[in-house]
Design a protein around this motif. Sequence first.
Motif, PDB file in Angstrom:
ATOM      1  N   ALA A 179      -4.726   4.993  -0.619  1.00 46.83           N
ATOM      2  CA  ALA A 179      -3.815   3.956  -0.314  1.00 46.83           C
ATOM      3  C   ALA A 179      -3.066   4.233   1.189  1.00 46.83           C
ATOM      4  CB  ALA A 179      -2.909   3.773  -1.481  1.00 46.83           C
ATOM      5  N   GLN A 182      -5.310   3.793   3.934  1.00 45.89           N
ATOM      6  CA  GLN A 182      -5.416   2.207   4.308  1.00 45.89           C
ATOM      7  C   GLN A 182      -4.312   1.433   4.802  1.00 45.89           C
ATOM      8  OE1 GLN A 182      -7.073  -0.390   0.737  1.00 45.89           O
ATOM      9  NE2 GLN A 182      -7.357   1.520  -0.156  1.00 45.89           N
ATOM     10  N   LEU A 207       0.882  -1.208   0.016  1.00 49.07           N
ATOM     11  CA  LEU A 207       0.062  -0.148  -0.131  1.00 49.07           C
ATOM     12  C   LEU A 207       0.740   1.304  -0.064  1.00 49.07           C
ATOM     13  CD1 LEU A 207      -2.650  -1.228   2.448  1.00 49.07           C
ATOM     14  CD2 LEU A 207      -3.315  -0.550   0.045  1.00 49.07           C
TER      15      LEU A 207
END
Length: 474
Positions: free
Chosen positions: A55, A58, A36
């Motif tokens: 991203a 996350q 990520l």
Amino acid sequence: MQVFILLLFGLVAGACQSLPPVDPDPAASVDAARELFALAAAADQEGDAATALAAIQQAAALRPNHPTLLYNAAALEAQAGYTAQARLRLAKLARMGVGLNVRAQPAFEGMHGHESFERAADQLARNAEPLGETPLHRSISFGPTQFGPVTKILPEGIAYDAQRDDWYVGGVAVPFIVREKAEAVFSATGKRGVFGMQFDAERRVLWAATAFPPGVSTEADHEPPREWVELLGDNWKGRSLLVRIRVDEQELASVMSHGPVHYGGGVQAVSVPGEQPNSLGDVLVRANGEVLTSDAEGGTIWRVIDPDGWDADSEGPWLERWLQGPELPSPQGMAEAAGFVYLADYSTGLHRIDDDGERRPLVKPEELCDLGIDGLAATEDGRHLIAIQNGFAPQRILWLSLSEDGTAVTDWQVLAAGLPEWREPTLGLVHEGWFYFVANSHWPDFADFENPKGKQGVPEIRKLRLPSTESEQE
């Protein structure tokens, strides 16, 4: 706009969080966060702000206390206008002890003047200031060797023989174990550098982990003894070995790997048909005499079987895998305290391990970042751990207090950080209320082991006075 920076030298290696349950597969979580992070960095480079933000958020959710993820999430959120969330992340970084000048970062220009931002920025700046005192204890100097000048030794581990008041330093780039009185007591096997060591006072033995340094080809190995070639064949190359040295006789007693095999002359070695140590890094001699060695690239801990075996009539010593469960990303320092073995994994933090090699839950304060720890030691009363965190910004030495049953880190403080005399501290040991450690390994100068940059100085052992423990006060 490219905003990404690294605050933890191990990149997106793990999370600094309180996790009562044991993560069944820590490496999988590390890999997911790394992917990520890479996606976010690439998207940011290409100007895709939406993908980069999604991203990195996350990744930060997966590893909620990771400094690099926290900072970069805050930067992208600030650019996207989510300034309240960005300020919360910066405040958390400040409480974790990260040192950083965020006022100089363009991503946060629009937040200047806000009370919570200024408060966090002040604390982050204070965290970057040098803290503590680590006076010089010993300089270890000796003459030139066949492998190169002493100043390019790259010291990693130390050991101490209290009976003879002898200090030992191991070299990674100059593969020698050197006694303080300018004596090379052991030349490592080929170009395998010497990493962690521990003196075994009961057996009068020095245990040392040896491995090829990063980037050094196993094909560059020097010619081993003839009998080792006959026994090991091509398996000799690429091996990481644990060695055992009788210090009083300055005699190499054993060379250990996986599975029991012997040959004459009092030295033992092992032909490895299957798994074998990849990169042994640290050594721990437990109170019960058990000897453990961590394997940074193999993701495990090995145990010495029959550590008292000395001759061809005994079955040992040899190594077997001890740590149970999936491999860890990067096992480093070990210490014994409160009846458990504590392992510092560079990527996933501290782990508590029982006598059967099983990882057990370890509760940690929410804002303790325990990633990037290299050296780990325990106080003589077994109630505290001392950690060298050279993968953090700033590099620092931590004091970690354990619960009486050893299941939790109840408190923590920074004893020293960011001192100018340090050049990447590595491993250390505790003796009579002081913590002694290698202060100037110069690892950053050795991206190319054949041509190190900079001017490396004589290896230094520095010391740090530890807080008084309850046992000392009684």
